[in-house]
Enzyme design. Structure first.
Site, PDB file in Angstrom:
ATOM      1  N   HIS A 219       0.842  -1.212   0.000  1.00  0.00           N
ATOM      2  CA  HIS A 219       0.000   0.000   0.000  1.00  0.00           C
ATOM      3  C   HIS A 219       0.873   1.257   0.000  1.00  0.00           C
ATOM      4  O   HIS A 219       0.600   2.206   0.730  1.00  0.00           O
ATOM      5  CB  HIS A 219      -0.937   0.003   1.219  1.00  0.00           C
ATOM      6  CG  HIS A 219      -2.039  -1.019   1.142  1.00  0.00           C
ATOM      7  ND1 HIS A 219      -3.203  -0.807   0.452  1.00  0.00           N
ATOM      8  CD2 HIS A 219      -2.134  -2.281   1.649  1.00  0.00           C
ATOM      9  CE1 HIS A 219      -3.984  -1.880   0.559  1.00  0.00           C
ATOM     10  NE2 HIS A 219      -3.360  -2.790   1.275  1.00  0.00           N
TER      11      HIS A 219
ATOM     12  N   GLU B 229      -2.196  -9.818   9.328  1.00  0.00           N
ATOM     13  CA  GLU B 229      -1.138 -10.533   8.612  1.00  0.00           C
ATOM     14  C   GLU B 229       0.169 -10.556   9.409  1.00  0.00           C
ATOM     15  O   GLU B 229       0.953 -11.501   9.275  1.00  0.00           O
ATOM     16  CB  GLU B 229      -0.861  -9.877   7.255  1.00  0.00           C
ATOM     17  CG  GLU B 229      -1.938 -10.119   6.211  1.00  0.00           C
ATOM     18  CD  GLU B 229      -3.013  -9.050   6.173  1.00  0.00           C
ATOM     19  OE1 GLU B 229      -3.281  -8.424   7.220  1.00  0.00           O
ATOM     20  OE2 GLU B 229      -3.599  -8.844   5.087  1.00  0.00           O
TER      21      GLU B 229
ATOM     22  N   ASP C 145      -0.679  -5.087   5.792  1.00  0.00           N
ATOM     23  CA  ASP C 145      -1.722  -5.893   5.149  1.00  0.00           C
ATOM     24  C   ASP C 145      -1.492  -6.066   3.649  1.00  0.00           C
ATOM     25  O   ASP C 145      -0.816  -5.252   3.022  1.00  0.00           O
ATOM     26  CB  ASP C 145      -3.097  -5.246   5.374  1.00  0.00           C
ATOM     27  CG  ASP C 145      -3.149  -3.814   4.832  1.00  0.00           C
ATOM     28  OD1 ASP C 145      -2.212  -3.052   5.097  1.00  0.00           O
ATOM     29  OD2 ASP C 145      -4.131  -3.480   4.134  1.00  0.00           O
ATOM     30  N   GLU C 146      -2.068  -7.126   3.122  1.00  0.00           N
ATOM     31  CA  GLU C 146      -2.244  -7.347   1.677  1.00  0.00           C
ATOM     32  C   GLU C 146      -0.977  -7.131   0.852  1.00  0.00           C
ATOM     33  O   GLU C 146      -0.992  -6.388  -0.123  1.00  0.00           O
ATOM     34  CB  GLU C 146      -3.351  -6.416   1.153  1.00  0.00           C
ATOM     35  CG  GLU C 146      -4.679  -6.694   1.777  1.00  0.00           C
ATOM     36  CD  GLU C 146      -5.786  -5.754   1.303  1.00  0.00           C
ATOM     37  OE1 GLU C 146      -6.880  -6.260   1.022  1.00  0.00           O
ATOM     38  OE2 GLU C 146      -5.562  -4.539   1.225  1.00  0.00           O
ATOM     39  N   VAL C 147       0.087  -7.811   1.229  1.00  0.00           N
ATOM     40  CA  VAL C 147       1.326  -7.706   0.466  1.00  0.00           C
ATOM     41  C   VAL C 147       1.399  -8.915  -0.462  1.00  0.00           C
ATOM     42  O   VAL C 147       1.462 -10.048   0.002  1.00  0.00           O
ATOM     43  CB  VAL C 147       2.538  -7.687   1.415  1.00  0.00           C
ATOM     44  CG1 VAL C 147       3.830  -7.575   0.612  1.00  0.00           C
ATOM     45  CG2 VAL C 147       2.411  -6.535   2.404  1.00  0.00           C
TER      46      VAL C 147
END
Ligand code: TNX
Length: 524
Positions: free
Chosen positions: A272, A368, A335-337
């Site tokens: 992000h 995460e 998050d969300e890597v």
């Protein structure tokens, strides 16, 4: 503004009648004894007796207690909106005269740092708390017992009274949070202050600000100025973005503190991060800056975890940010890597935790991060309904604590129902009922109440461009999350919906753009 001084005589009459009958909702349900949200631990109210506010009413604070005096001024100002006169705020003398509203830290020690008692007799109102936060919360309860016309900044004067009774109250959880995503769409300081005001009314005490994402960097970092001048220049949809200067951010932190709210800054790493990568080519593994991004995909960007400059960058960011964010927490996102290996991710998270700790702050991360080695005391923010519950339980076994924000219950950016125009629905539709009828201690297998520091309601802004949009998604769900964070367990929807419906006139008075969910009996 129907109930203001400029209202017509007929409207004024209607407003007075409304005030006289408030807070009795028109639609019958399980009839609650009051309409206070979050519900207090114990409340006994006596409809047969009342304390009336008159031109002689004064607010009395414990002599020498500057915070109590400040809270007294806040209360007097509110009353002054609607009463004939603004009550004087004076130190309490040995003999407290009848007609006083007294704020004192003598007593109520058993109710903790945020607890209070509120005792109302025909002679006086007394708020007792061990600490100023408790006084502030006692005053918020008193505010909710007063008619909603109080919330107009210049209302037609009307009789003000509260029912006699006694309330004893304290929160269930220490962390009662709300998050604003000011990165996807920027929200200016005045709009954030407005959200802080609404949080305070519901006894929320943590404002998590998501300050960076692919679409924009929103906090001035003097040692890396292009983060904001270039990286903050746009937002989703390609409109002009914006950012908080250091001074504006410090002012927000102060404004929140005065309402007993701690700001939790988030710089989301290693993913992000496109806005920073666009602003500084050297942060990219190939030294080539990508263009600014104004779409809504996730997972595509990452810091270059093998480069030393990445860690110097992060250290500078933390240093410059904690200089203006005085609270004990620093949220690292995580998050969300999707572009790093699990090993690269784990090494990165372990290293940046050390940087945050070196600046004396406690790490917070999205769930995460539970897959990595965490320092004891780290706060893991649960968000994925299908995320790894074992990893969170394992982190707890090693000393982590959990903030509970399940997307299918607590995400205020999820659509209410299939007709909601704003919002997303990847975690499902989240009705007002769904957002209220769950319990943090039942969310994560192997994570009981002791490991839970509290709850938080995130508001992501991919689809939300204006303050009105943000408010529409938060209201009426945010008060339900506030009640889950504050009140004892055991939710009764049929009782709650009546209490909630009684808040509509207050939101109208405040100008809140709320969703009139058909499942709630709204008081007109
Ligand atoms: C997931 S929640 C995200 C955000 C999105 C949000 C939209 C989380 C840690 N990551 O990047 O904005 O969903 O609901």
């Amino acid at each position: 503004m129907p109930c203001t001084r400029s209202a017509s005589p007929a409207l004024v009459l209607a407003c007075l009648m409304l005030a006289a009958f408030w807070p009795m909702p028109r639609t019958a349900g399980a009839q609650p004894a009051h309409a206070i949200i979050p519900a207090p631990v114990r409340a006994e109210l006596d409809a047969g007796a009342r304390f009336e506010i008159t031109p002689e009413t004064t607010v009395r604070y414990e002599p020498g207690n500057a915070e109590a005096a400040r809270i007294g001024v806040f209360l007097a100002g509110l009353i002054g909106n609607t009463a004939e006169t603004t009550p004087a705020v004076l130190p309490a003398e040995a003999e407290i005269p009848a007609g006083s509203i007294v704020l004192t830290t003598q007593g109520a020690a058993a109710l903790g740092d945020e607890g209070y008692t509120l005792t109302i007799t025909p002679e006086r109102v007394t708020v007792q708390a061990a600490a100023p936060a408790g006084l502030f919360y006692g005053v918020q309860t008193l505010r909710q017992l007063l008619p909603p016309a109080l919330e107009y900044t210049a209302a037609f004067p009307q009789p003000l009274w509260v029912p006699a009774g006694r309330i004893e109250d304290r929160p269930r959880f220490a962390w009662r949070g709300a998050m604003l995503d000011v990165a996807r769409h920027f929200l200016g300081p005045d709009d954030v202050k407005r959200y802080i005001d609404l949080m305070a009314l519901y006894k929320l005490n943590r404002l998590h600000l998501h300050l960076s994402d692919d679409q924009g960097w929103r906090i001035e970092i003097p040692s890396w100025p292009n983060l904001t001048t270039y990286g903050g220049s746009t937002e989703v949809g390609g409109h002009p973005g914006g950012y908080y200067t250091q001074a504006a951010f410090a002012d927000l932190v102060r404004y929140a503190r005065e309402r007993y709210i701690t700001v939790v800054p988030e710089i989301d790493v290693p993913g992000h991060i496109n806005a920073a990568l666009a602003a500084y080519p050297e942060l990219n593994c190939d030294d080539a800056a990508p263009p600014l991004y104004t779409g809504t995909e996730v997972g595509f960007s990452s810091l270059c975890v093998e480069k030393e400059i990445t860690y110097r960058f992060f250290d500078d960011v933390v240093r410059d940010l904690v200089a203006v964010a005085e609270g004990p927490y620093f949220h690292i996102g995580g998050d969300e890597v999707e572009t790093l290996s699990a090993e690269q991710y784990a090494r990165f998270i372990e290293r940046v935790q050390g940087i945050v700790a070196a600046h004396g702050k406690q790490v917070v991360g999205w769930d995460e991060v539970a897959e990595t080695d965490l320092r004891p005391g780290t706060l893991v923010q649960h968000w994925r309904p299908d995320g790894s519950q074992e990893a969170i339980a394992e982190a707890v076994a090693h000393g982590a604590r959990v903030i509970v924000s399940p997307a299918n219950r607590a995400y205020l950016d999820m659509k209410y129902d299939s007709t909601t125009v704003l919002g997303l629905q990847w975690a499902g539709l989240v009705s007002v009922h769904d957002a209220y009828t769950w319990d943090p201690a039942d969310e994560i297998d192997g994570v009981g109440e002791d490991a839970i520091i509290g709850v938080e309601a995130p508001l992501w802004s991919e689809t939300l461009g204006t303050r009105a949009d943000f408010e529409f998604m938060a209201f009426p769900r945010l008060p339900g999350i506030a009640e889950i964070g504050w009140s004892p367990p055991g939710r009764d929807w049929s009782e709650y919906r009546v209490r909630l419906g009684a808040h509509a006139p207050r939101w109208v008075a405040l100008g809140v753009n709320f969703y009139r969910a058909p499942s709630v009996p709204w008081v007109e």
